[in-house]
Enzyme design. Structure first.
Site: not given
Ligand code: CP3
Length: 347
Positions: A26, A30, A39, A76, A153
Site C-alpha cells: 500500500r 494514502r 486524487r 485495486d 467482497y
Molecule cells: O500501493 C499499493 O499497494 C497499490 C494500490 C492498492 C490499492 N489497493 C489502492 C487503494 C493495492 C495493492 C490495494 C489492495 C487491496 N485493496 C487489498 C489487499 C491489501 C490489503 O490491504 O489487505 C484490499 C483488501 C483492497 C480493498 C480495498 N480498497 C479496501 C478495503 C479499501 C478501503 C480502505 C483502504 O484500505 O483504504 C480500498 C481503497 C483503496 N485502495 C485506497 C487505495 C489507495 C484508498 C482509497 C482512496 O484513495 O480514496
C-alpha cells in the site's frame, strides 16, 4: 528495457543480492500528500484507477519520494469483481461498496469470467505507461486479490470484521461457492498473465481475509485455488501473501511460487522452518512500528533483518502501511533496510 535495479526480482528468485530489497504494501497512495493532490483533482478513486496516465504517476511517486526498490501498479483488487459483472464504488472514509452482490445461483448465472483485454485494458495500459516512465529504474509489481478474498467482497458487498455472510455461503452453498471461486480463479489467471505481458516483473496475490477461515476450510476454499494460480503463472516470480494464515504455512512450502509474504504475527525463524529454505520470504515489520521514534524504527528494522538473514528476504511491513503514518518515518524504515542489510553482507 533492462532493469537498472533488479534486487527484488533476484531476491524473489532466491539469488544472492548486494543488499535486501525493500518496498511497502500500500505504498502507492494514502500516506502521500502528493497522492492526495492527484486524487482530489478527480471525482473519485475509481476514476483514478481507470486513468492510465494518472495511475502511472501515483505508482511512481513512492519510488521518487520514499526510495523503495519496486513500484506496485496503482489499482485495486476489486477490479476483478467489476470485470466479472459486479461494479464497486469507493465510499469516502468507509471503503468499498457493491450495489449488487451474489446470493443465489441466479446471481451467479449473470456473472462471466473476465474478458481481460476489454474489461481491464485500463490496468494494462497503466502498466505500459508506468514501465515507460520508470525506464528500468526499479521492477514493477502487478497484483490481484486471492480468490477467497475477492469472494468475500462479492458475497458481502462491503468490508466486514467477520465476513460471516461469505462464510455462511461456504456452509450452505458449497457447490455455488466452488463455482464462483473457480470463475474468480480463471479470471485472475488471465488477468495476471496479461499484467505480465504488459510489463509486470513480479506479481503478488493478496489474501487479506485468509485468517478468518479454519485450517480445513482454508485448504478447501482458498489454497486450492491459489495453487491453481501458482501452477498457471511461471513467467515471473509470484508472491502469495495470506494474512493471518499462520496455520497454512506447512502447505505453503508446496505451492508453486517463489515468495511467501508473512504478516507481523508470524514468527520469522518458525516460518522459515515451516516453509523451508526453498522460498524467499517477504515482510514483516508491524505496520504500527512506524508510529515509533526514529531510534525505535531503526532498532525494530535491524532486529527484523537479523532474524531473516541476508538471503531470500524482501523487506516489507506485515500488512499495508497505515494511512496516517508520516512518510518521513517510512523513509527511516527504507533507509535502515538499505544501510543495515549492506553492512550485514560486508561482515
Ligand atoms: O500501493 C499499493 O499497494 C497499490 C494500490 C492498492 C490499492 N489497493 C489502492 C487503494 C493495492 C495493492 C490495494 C489492495 C487491496 N485493496 C487489498 C489487499 C491489501 C490489503 O490491504 O489487505 C484490499 C483488501 C483492497 C480493498 C480495498 N480498497 C479496501 C478495503 C479499501 C478501503 C480502505 C483502504 O484500505 O483504504 C480500498 C481503497 C483503496 N485502495 C485506497 C487505495 C489507495 C484508498 C482509497 C482512496 O484513495 O480514496
Amino acid at each position: 528495457m533492462e532493469l537498472k535495479n533488479d534486487l527484488l526480482v533476484r531476491a524473489a528468485r532466491g539469488e544472492r543480492t548486494e543488499r535486501t530489497p525493500v518496498w511497502l504494501m500500500r505504498q502507492a497512495g494514502r500516506i502521500l500528500p502528493e497522492y492526495r493532490a492527484v486524487r482530489n483533482s478527480l471525482s473519485g478513486f475509481v476514476e483514478l484507477v481507470q486513468n492510465p496516465e494518472l495511475a502511472a504517476e501515483v505508482t511512481i511517486q513512492p519510488v521518487d519520494i520514499l526510495g523503495v526498490d519496486a513500484a506496485i501498479i496503482f489499482s485495486d483488487i476489486l477490479v476483478i469483481p467489476e470485470a466479472m459483472g459486479l461494479p464497486y464504488e469507493m465510499v469516502e472514509k468507509k471503503g468499498p461498496w457493491f450495489p449488487k452482490t451474489i446470493s443465489s445461483h441466479d446471481d451467479l448465472a449473470k456473472l462471466k469470467v473476465a474478458d481481460v483485454p476489454s474489461d481491464l485494458g485500463y490496468v494494462l495500459e497503466a502498466i505500459k505507461v508506468t514501465k515507460k516512465e520508470l525506464a528500468g529504474r526499479v521492477p514493477l509489481i502487478g497484483f490481484a486479490g486471492a480468490p477467497w478474498t475477492i469472494f468475500c467482497y462479492m458475497i458481502e458487498g462491503q468490508g466486514s470484521k467477520t465476513f460471516s455472510k461469505a462464510r455462511k455461503m461456504l456452509y450452505n452453498e458449497p457447490v455455488l461457492s466452488d463455482q464462483l471461486l473457480q470463475m474468480i480463479t480463471d479470471s485472475t489467471i488471465a488477468y495476471l498473465k496479461a499484467q505480465i505481458e504488459a510489463g509486470a516483473n513480479v506479481v503478488q496475490l493478496f489474501d487479506s481475509w485468509a485468517g478468518i477461515l479454519s485450517s480445513a476450510q482454508y485448504q478447501q476454499f482458498s489454497m486450492k485455488y491459489i495453487a491453481q494460480i501458482c501452477d498457471a503463472i511461471d513467467e515471473v516470480p509470484l508472491t502469495v501473501f495470506a494474512k493471518g494464515a499462520y496455520f497454512a504455512r506447512p502447505e505453503m512450502r508446496h505451492l508453486n511460487c517463489r515468495t511467501i509474504g508473512l504478516d507481523w504475527n508470524m514468527g520469522i525463524s518458525e516460518s522459515r522452518r515451516l516453509i523451508g529454505e526453498g522460498k524467499t520470504l517477504q515482510g514483516n515489520l508491524d505496520p504500527c512500528a512506524l508510529y515509533g521514534s526514529t531510534a525505535e524504527i531503526e532498532n525494530a528494522t535491524k532486529k527484523m533483518l537479523d532474524a531473516f538473514g541476508p538471503e531470500k528476504h524482501i523487506a516489507n511491513l506485515g500488512h499495508g502501511v497505515y494511512p496516517d503514518i508520516d512518510p518521513e518515518k517510512v523513509k527511516i524504515f527504507v533507509q535502515t533496510v538499505k544501510e543495515y542489510s549492506s553492512q550485514m553482507r560486508s561482515v
